[in-house]
Design a protein around this motif. Structure first.
Motif, PDB file in Angstrom:
ATOM      1  N   GLU A 233      60.153  23.129  19.471  1.00  0.00           N
ATOM      2  CA  GLU A 233      59.753  24.317  18.699  1.00  0.00           C
ATOM      3  C   GLU A 233      59.368  25.461  19.638  1.00  0.00           C
ATOM      4  O   GLU A 233      59.785  26.612  19.427  1.00  0.00           O
ATOM      5  N   ALA A 234      58.575  25.146  20.651  1.00  0.00           N
ATOM      6  CA  ALA A 234      58.148  26.176  21.608  1.00  0.00           C
ATOM      7  C   ALA A 234      59.341  26.708  22.395  1.00  0.00           C
ATOM      8  O   ALA A 234      59.445  27.915  22.652  1.00  0.00           O
ATOM      9  N   MET A 235      60.244  25.808  22.768  1.00  0.00           N
ATOM     10  CA  MET A 235      61.439  26.214  23.506  1.00  0.00           C
ATOM     11  C   MET A 235      62.313  27.138  22.656  1.00  0.00           C
ATOM     12  O   MET A 235      62.913  28.092  23.165  1.00  0.00           O
ATOM     13  N   ALA A 236      62.372  26.850  21.359  1.00  0.00           N
ATOM     14  CA  ALA A 236      63.159  27.691  20.445  1.00  0.00           C
ATOM     15  C   ALA A 236      62.613  29.117  20.416  1.00  0.00           C
ATOM     16  O   ALA A 236      63.373  30.087  20.319  1.00  0.00           O
ATOM     17  N   LEU A 237      61.303  29.260  20.502  1.00  0.00           N
ATOM     18  CA  LEU A 237      60.693  30.592  20.501  1.00  0.00           C
ATOM     19  C   LEU A 237      60.984  31.339  21.795  1.00  0.00           C
ATOM     20  O   LEU A 237      61.152  32.563  21.789  1.00  0.00           O
ATOM     21  N   SER A 238      61.046  30.616  22.912  1.00  0.00           N
ATOM     22  CA  SER A 238      61.270  31.278  24.208  1.00  0.00           C
ATOM     23  C   SER A 238      62.740  31.609  24.446  1.00  0.00           C
ATOM     24  O   SER A 238      63.061  32.452  25.280  1.00  0.00           O
TER      25      SER A 238
ATOM     26  N   ARG B  11      57.091  37.007  29.530  1.00  0.00           N
ATOM     27  CA  ARG B  11      57.001  36.134  28.354  1.00  0.00           C
ATOM     28  C   ARG B  11      58.295  35.370  28.103  1.00  0.00           C
ATOM     29  O   ARG B  11      58.305  34.403  27.343  1.00  0.00           O
ATOM     30  N   HIS B  12      59.386  35.801  28.742  1.00  0.00           N
ATOM     31  CA  HIS B  12      60.663  35.091  28.599  1.00  0.00           C
ATOM     32  C   HIS B  12      60.924  34.105  29.736  1.00  0.00           C
ATOM     33  O   HIS B  12      61.923  33.390  29.718  1.00  0.00           O
ATOM     34  N   TRP B  13      60.018  34.051  30.727  1.00  0.00           N
ATOM     35  CA  TRP B  13      60.254  33.175  31.865  1.00  0.00           C
ATOM     36  C   TRP B  13      60.289  31.702  31.464  1.00  0.00           C
ATOM     37  O   TRP B  13      60.956  30.904  32.106  1.00  0.00           O
ATOM     38  N   ASP B  14      59.535  31.341  30.421  1.00  0.00           N
ATOM     39  CA  ASP B  14      59.482  29.922  30.067  1.00  0.00           C
ATOM     40  C   ASP B  14      60.758  29.432  29.384  1.00  0.00           C
ATOM     41  O   ASP B  14      60.860  28.265  28.997  1.00  0.00           O
ATOM     42  N   ALA B  15      61.753  30.317  29.275  1.00  0.00           N
ATOM     43  CA  ALA B  15      63.083  29.869  28.834  1.00  0.00           C
ATOM     44  C   ALA B  15      63.863  29.263  30.000  1.00  0.00           C
ATOM     45  O   ALA B  15      64.989  28.794  29.811  1.00  0.00           O
ATOM     46  N   TYR B  16      63.270  29.257  31.196  1.00  0.00           N
ATOM     47  CA  TYR B  16      63.935  28.755  32.405  1.00  0.00           C
ATOM     48  C   TYR B  16      63.122  27.614  33.008  1.00  0.00           C
ATOM     49  O   TYR B  16      61.914  27.484  32.772  1.00  0.00           O
TER      50      TYR B  16
END
Length: 500
Positions: free
Chosen positions: A100-105, A416-421
């Motif tokens: 769920e958290a990954m989907a947001l990022s 705030r988009h870094w956690d997509a990596y």
């Protein structure tokens, strides 16, 4: 040093121009005769314009102990990812919340897949297909740190794994060149017992056929009304012939028919029975038992909302999916990072031996979030990037950011988009300076590194595992100067294995 020992570690002496020209001629003729081919870019106007796949001239030496370890551990990986998929379905589970958290990022891709899954979770239980088919490939580099050969996992692929069909072709090409004395006029240069010939093209077809058989038993379908497999493929697919090998094996070896469809075709050619949820071809009324995705693994596969609607339509059907949405999501880079934590791995392994054997294949991977480990990952990415690669939730090649380019890339996007990596420690493989890459009929004699892929297939539901098998191998090589390695994406080539 005896001949067999010498041959196991290096190709013949550098060929003269005449010898290399002869080898190139033999390679091209064998490849065209046997279908070791793919379409060139922009082939659409001429579907007969296939060309020889990029290949190496010689097999590449791989330590036998590394190959054996990768083969032996594949069923453990298969079951691990099946358990992860099962756990992700429970809304109170750790991995459900992490996804769920990954989907947001990563809203434009992971987020879209997750939203489709949430939509399918509303389907009534009697309309849901419990069986799932995982057709996986675990990719490794052989790390040479501390002078100790050790397989280290690059990534675990859960959707649209490619080259199972062509892998056996390149293996047979090099075996032919050796047996026919094309490498050495005095006789075979390599010991043939050390040359690996992958049966992955047959074994993946076998897994698809087993899924069809299980569907038939589940639905009590008679032999006179055999359901089929739907290959969902990219528009203008270049890697058709790799896929065709699976299609032909399905029909020739298992008497299972198949159909090729793009997302566009899904809307035009298929329908779902309102009462049963079963998937059918409109014109022939053929029932589809298995939906096998060879597309849908990156944003460019979804060119419009209609493509996302097509994926949702297929996922809502009663057909077995290879993979379904959760199985695809289990292969995200974030999940790969979480599994490097032994405490997380404890939840999804049966024994300490399994856990330890898996951990041995992992390198250090950091999140880029606000946890303590994530803050350390951010620090390393900005101040010590030369040891790392930055990876997004994408497949297919061309998406990663390497070494000195990492700080500038991160600074170009909002934090705030870094956690997509994820930030992954680079593996240090041995360079092979003796092989030759043949691409577009041109030889390139540069140092290469090689990536070992191991296929595995698992058919499972929430209660049991019906099939769990090692399904063959693949070797891909690339120039040491190239960061990426995808063959179809233009970065690498097909290779074969000689064990030593």
């Amino acid at each position: 040093m005896g001949k067999d020992q010498a041959c196991a570690n290096m190709p013949p002496s550098p060929p003269s121009k005449h010898q290399l020209d002869e080898l190139i001629r033999e390679i091209n003729q064998w490849a065209i005769t046997n279908g070791l081919t793919m379409y060139p870019p922009k082939f659409e106007a001429n579907p007969s314009s296939a060309s020889v796949s990029p290949v190496t001239v010689y097999p590449t030496p791989i330590p036998k102990k590394c190959y054996d370890e990768a083969v032996d551990i594949q069923p453990v990986f298969n079951e691990l990812y099946a358990r992860i998929t099962q756990d992700m379905a429970h809304s109170d589970s750790f991995l459900h919340k992490e996804t769920e958290a990954m989907a947001l990022s990563d809203p434009e891709f992971t987020g879209r897949l997750w939203s489709l899954y949430l939509e399918t979770s509303k389907i009534a239980a009697n309309r849901k297909q419990a069986l799932k088919l995982g057709i996986f490939r675990s990719d490794y580099l052989i790390d040479k740190k501390n002078d100790n050969d050790q397989i280290k996992q690059v990534e675990f692929n859960t959707v649209s794994v490619s080259f199972a069909g062509l892998s056996g072709k390149i293996d047979r090409l090099h075996t032919f060149l050796n047996k026919a004395n094309k490498y050495d006029i005095k006789g075979p240069y390599y010991n043939e017992s050390n040359m690996i010939v992958s049966e992955s093209g047959f074994l993946l077809s076998k897994a698809l056929a087993k899924a069809v058989e299980s569907y038939k038993l589940q639905q009590k379908i008679s032999a006179s009304n055999d359901p089929i497999v739907a290959f969902i493929v990219q528009r203008n697919e270049r890697n058709v012939f790799d896929q065709k090998i699976l299609e032909l094996n399905l029909l020739d070896k298992f008497n299972v028919k198949s159909i090729r469809l793009t997302f566009d075709d899904v809307h035009e050619k298929l329908f779902i029975d309102n009462e049963t949820g079963k998937l059918y071809v409109k014109d022939s009324k053929q029932e589809i038992a298995v939906v096998y995705y060879r597309t849908g693994y990156t944003t460019t596969d979804y060119t419009s909302e209609k493509d996302w609607e097509a994926r949702l339509f297929l996922e809502k059907s009663f057909a077995i999916k290879a993979p379904d949405l959760l199985t695809q999501l289990s292969g995200s880079k974030k999940i790969q990072q979480l599994l490097t934590d032994g405490n997380v791995l404890d939840k999804y392994t049966s024994t300490s031996e399994q856990k330890d054997s898996l951990l041995k294949t992992f390198v250090k991977i950091y999140p880029l979030d606000d946890t303590a480990l994530g803050k350390e990952g951010k620090r390393l990415a900005l101040t010590d990037p030369l040891k790392y690669v930055l990876k997004p939730q994408r497949e297919g090649g061309g998406n990663n950011v390497y070494k000195e380019n990492i700080p500038g890339f991160l600074k170009s996007i909002e934090e705030r988009h870094w956690d997509a990596y994820i930030l992954m420690e680079l593996i240090e493989p041995e360079l092979n300076k003796d092989n030759v890459i043949l691409r577009d009929n041109k030889p390139y004699n540069e140092a290469i590194i090689s990536e070992l892929g191991i296929y595995g297939c698992i058919l499972f539901d929430d209660k049991e595992v019906l099939v769990n098998e090692f399904s063959g191998s693949l070797l891909r090589s690339k120039f040491n100067t190239s960061n990426e390695g995808g063959v179809a994406a233009g970065f690498g080539c097909l290779d074969s294995i000689i064990l030593y």
